[in-house]
Design a protein around this motif. Structure first.
Motif, PDB file in Angstrom:
ATOM      1  N   ARG A   7      27.051 -30.203  36.254  1.00 45.94           N
ATOM      2  CA  ARG A   7      27.919 -29.089  36.625  1.00 45.94           C
ATOM      3  C   ARG A   7      27.781 -28.746  38.110  1.00 45.94           C
ATOM      4  O   ARG A   7      28.759 -28.366  38.767  1.00 45.94           O
ATOM      5  CB  ARG A   7      27.586 -27.867  35.762  1.00 45.94           C
ATOM      6  CG  ARG A   7      27.898 -28.103  34.284  1.00 45.94           C
ATOM      7  CD  ARG A   7      27.324 -27.003  33.411  1.00 45.94           C
ATOM      8  NE  ARG A   7      28.133 -25.794  33.471  1.00 45.94           N
ATOM      9  CZ  ARG A   7      27.773 -24.632  32.956  1.00 45.94           C
ATOM     10  NH1 ARG A   7      26.586 -24.529  32.364  1.00 45.94           N
ATOM     11  NH2 ARG A   7      28.559 -23.587  33.028  1.00 45.94           N
ATOM     12  N   ALA A   8      26.561 -28.882  38.648  1.00 42.42           N
ATOM     13  CA  ALA A   8      26.357 -28.623  40.070  1.00 42.42           C
ATOM     14  C   ALA A   8      27.165 -29.596  40.920  1.00 42.42           C
ATOM     15  O   ALA A   8      27.761 -29.205  41.942  1.00 42.42           O
ATOM     16  CB  ALA A   8      24.872 -28.726  40.418  1.00 42.42           C
ATOM     17  N   ARG A   9      27.190 -30.875  40.523  1.00 39.20           N
ATOM     18  CA  ARG A   9      27.997 -31.870  41.254  1.00 39.20           C
ATOM     19  C   ARG A   9      29.482 -31.537  41.169  1.00 39.20           C
ATOM     20  O   ARG A   9      30.221 -31.695  42.148  1.00 39.20           O
ATOM     21  CB  ARG A   9      27.780 -33.262  40.670  1.00 39.20           C
ATOM     22  CG  ARG A   9      26.529 -34.073  40.925  1.00 39.20           C
ATOM     23  CD  ARG A   9      25.571 -33.609  41.897  1.00 39.20           C
ATOM     24  NE  ARG A   9      24.468 -34.537  42.088  1.00 39.20           N
ATOM     25  CZ  ARG A   9      23.225 -34.323  41.647  1.00 39.20           C
ATOM     26  NH1 ARG A   9      22.935 -33.220  40.974  1.00 39.20           N
ATOM     27  NH2 ARG A   9      22.269 -35.179  41.906  1.00 39.20           N
ATOM     28  N   ILE A  10      29.916 -31.091  39.998  1.00 35.88           N
ATOM     29  CA  ILE A  10      31.333 -30.749  39.832  1.00 35.88           C
ATOM     30  C   ILE A  10      31.716 -29.573  40.728  1.00 35.88           C
ATOM     31  O   ILE A  10      32.752 -29.593  41.412  1.00 35.88           O
ATOM     32  CB  ILE A  10      31.624 -30.416  38.355  1.00 35.88           C
ATOM     33  CG1 ILE A  10      31.481 -31.680  37.494  1.00 35.88           C
ATOM     34  CG2 ILE A  10      33.028 -29.829  38.200  1.00 35.88           C
ATOM     35  CD1 ILE A  10      31.548 -31.417  36.006  1.00 35.88           C
ATOM     36  N   VAL A  11      30.865 -28.528  40.759  1.00 35.90           N
ATOM     37  CA  VAL A  11      31.134 -27.367  41.607  1.00 35.90           C
ATOM     38  C   VAL A  11      31.124 -27.769  43.082  1.00 35.90           C
ATOM     39  O   VAL A  11      32.003 -27.350  43.867  1.00 35.90           O
ATOM     40  CB  VAL A  11      30.104 -26.257  41.332  1.00 35.90           C
ATOM     41  CG1 VAL A  11      30.230 -25.140  42.371  1.00 35.90           C
ATOM     42  CG2 VAL A  11      30.283 -25.691  39.931  1.00 35.90           C
ATOM     43  N   ALA A  12      30.149 -28.587  43.451  1.00 36.18           N
ATOM     44  CA  ALA A  12      30.065 -29.026  44.844  1.00 36.18           C
ATOM     45  C   ALA A  12      31.284 -29.854  45.228  1.00 36.18           C
ATOM     46  O   ALA A  12      31.811 -29.726  46.354  1.00 36.18           O
ATOM     47  CB  ALA A  12      28.789 -29.831  45.061  1.00 36.18           C
ATOM     48  N   ALA A  13      31.761 -30.692  44.313  1.00 34.40           N
ATOM     49  CA  ALA A  13      32.956 -31.496  44.592  1.00 34.40           C
ATOM     50  C   ALA A  13      34.182 -30.611  44.741  1.00 34.40           C
ATOM     51  O   ALA A  13      35.041 -30.854  45.612  1.00 34.40           O
ATOM     52  CB  ALA A  13      33.165 -32.517  43.475  1.00 34.40           C
TER      53      ALA A  13
END
Length: 430
Positions: A38-44
């Motif tokens: 989820r952190a990668r998705i938010v960062a993307a």
């Protein structure tokens, strides 16, 4: 498969349910993967917003003739584009790892399932019928004189190796009659829809019902990439794979007679004589597709459908509920029905009837639109043998055996055998 949102909301309850299965806690590992993903998705998404803003500003800088700002923004757009691709790739990799982990975790037992480690902890629910009192020592099916001419293991071994049988003559006809009788009973009395399905399926169908990825060694894979079904649970349940099912059509109750194929991995040394445990066998399988409200009641109904077959054949049985340590991978609760085999002087499993909740539906992505909420919800699935044909043949032969080597056959089968009532000591129907 499991609902990641439910694990997020109550990880302690998830781990407690796994502990009842004899498994170590997994919520920390699951939630760590989920948080990273989820952190990668938010960062993307943040990088995408930055890229979009910078892209707009590029045009404005060019219009102003601000070459330095124009070059800086173009570089920023390229950097953000690279960041987005990297973050999305990482999120996809983590999503795959999370899905693979969730795919290998068994279903969670209902609160009503008894705790236990193995079959010794299963709980008997009821018995029907009384084992027959013999005035001679009963033998196993393959040692009955009238059965021997029609049950050929030597020829089967020559053709295919161990754990196969060739049925001939009267025994083959009784076997066929049993399957026909079961189908007619389920269709005419129990209201199930007769269905015929392939025995070769695509890999994602086996994933949908939980045979893959964890239990691939239990089934057969062809050179062309098809899997031979271990039971028509796979095909019947997957008839709704990926569908949004009309709620008004539920429950869907199906029954199929099919060939089944199992490698019997891990069963070395068990039931090596006779036809109790074979690589190729036949089953009449029941599957119900229903909703969350009616799933538990459907489980009881399906159990009664299987019990009715044994009662019609006058075969003593007992019904047990499996403990947490003995349940199959995809079940929330399972009723096993065990038929009395006088040759073994014990009850042996002849049907397992399982309620899976939405576990298989999540793997198949099969939903219905709820009448209550108007929102799509996952269907609930059930499966059960109604019955294993070969094992029912064994039970009929052993329970009906006579001192002279003949076999008295159940009245319910007489119409399917051209009026024959017995298998004589020479293996002929009479």
């Amino acid at each position: 498969m499991h609902d990641i949102r439910a694990i997020r909301e109550n990880p302690a309850a998830f781990d407690a349910a796994l502990a009842r299965r004899g498994l170590a806690p997994l919520s920390d590992r699951i939630l760590s993967l989920d948080a990273d993903r989820r952190a990668r998705i938010v960062a993307a998404e943040t990088a995408q917003a930055d890229q979009n803003r910078a892209s707009k500003d590029v045009g404005a800088a060019k219009a102003r003739g601000d070459d330095a700002e124009f070059d800086r923004l173009r570089t920023l757009v390229a950097e953000k584009k690279a960041d987005i691709a990297k973050l999305q790739a990482e999120a996809s990799l983590l999503d795959g790892r999370l899905r693979d982990l969730l795919m290998e975790i068994p279903n969670l037992p209902l609160d009503s399932v008894p705790d236990g480690r193995n079959e010794a902890d299963n709980v008997e629910l009821r018995r029907w019928g009384s084992p027959r009192a013999f005035d001679f020592t009963p033998v196993e099916h393959f040692d009955i004189a009238g059965v021997k001419p029609g049950m050929d293991f030597e020829t089967a071994a020559k053709l295919s190796g161990s754990r196969f049988v060739v049925l001939k003559g009267g025994v083959a006809r009784i076997h066929r009659a049993l399957a026909q009788f079961m189908l007619d009973l389920h269709v005419d009395r129990h209201g199930l829809q007769e269905t015929w399905t392939p025995v070769l399926v695509l890999e994602n169908m086996m994933v949908g019902t939980g045979q893959l990825p964890k239990f691939g060694e239990d089934s057969y894979l062809t050179r062309e990439g098809y899997w031979l079904i271990p039971t028509s649970e796979v095909t019947l349940t997957n008839t709704v794979h990926g569908d949004l099912v009309d709620h008004a059509t539920l429950p869907r109750r199906m029954v199929a007679h099919s060939q089944c194929f199992r490698s019997e991995a891990g069963s070395a040394g068990r039931d090596t004589t006779g036809m109790l445990r074979q690589h190729q066998f036949e089953k009449v399988e029941m599957v119900s597709i229903t909703d969350a409200d009616t799933g538990p009641a459907e489980h009881d109904r399906m159990t009664r459908c299987a019990e009715a077959v044994l009662e019609a054949l006058d075969l003593p049985y007992r019904t047990i509920v499996l403990c947490t340590g003995d349940m199959g991978f995809g079940a929330r609760i399972t009723h096993d029905i065990e038929v009395w085999l006088p040759g073994q002087d014990k009850y042996r499993e002849i049907s397992s009837v399982s309620y899976c909740g939405d576990f298989q539906a999540r793997r198949m992505n099969t939903r219905y639109r709820s009448d209550k909420t108007g929102k799509p919800e996952f269907v609930h699935t059930l499966n059960g043998s109604g019955l294993a044909v070969g094992r029912t043949l064994i039970a009929v032969l052993e329970n009906g055996q006579q001192a002279d080597g003949s076999v008295s056959l159940p009245a319910a089968l007489h119409p399917y055998l051209g009026g024959a009532t017995r298998l004589d000591a020479d293996g002929r129907l009479a």
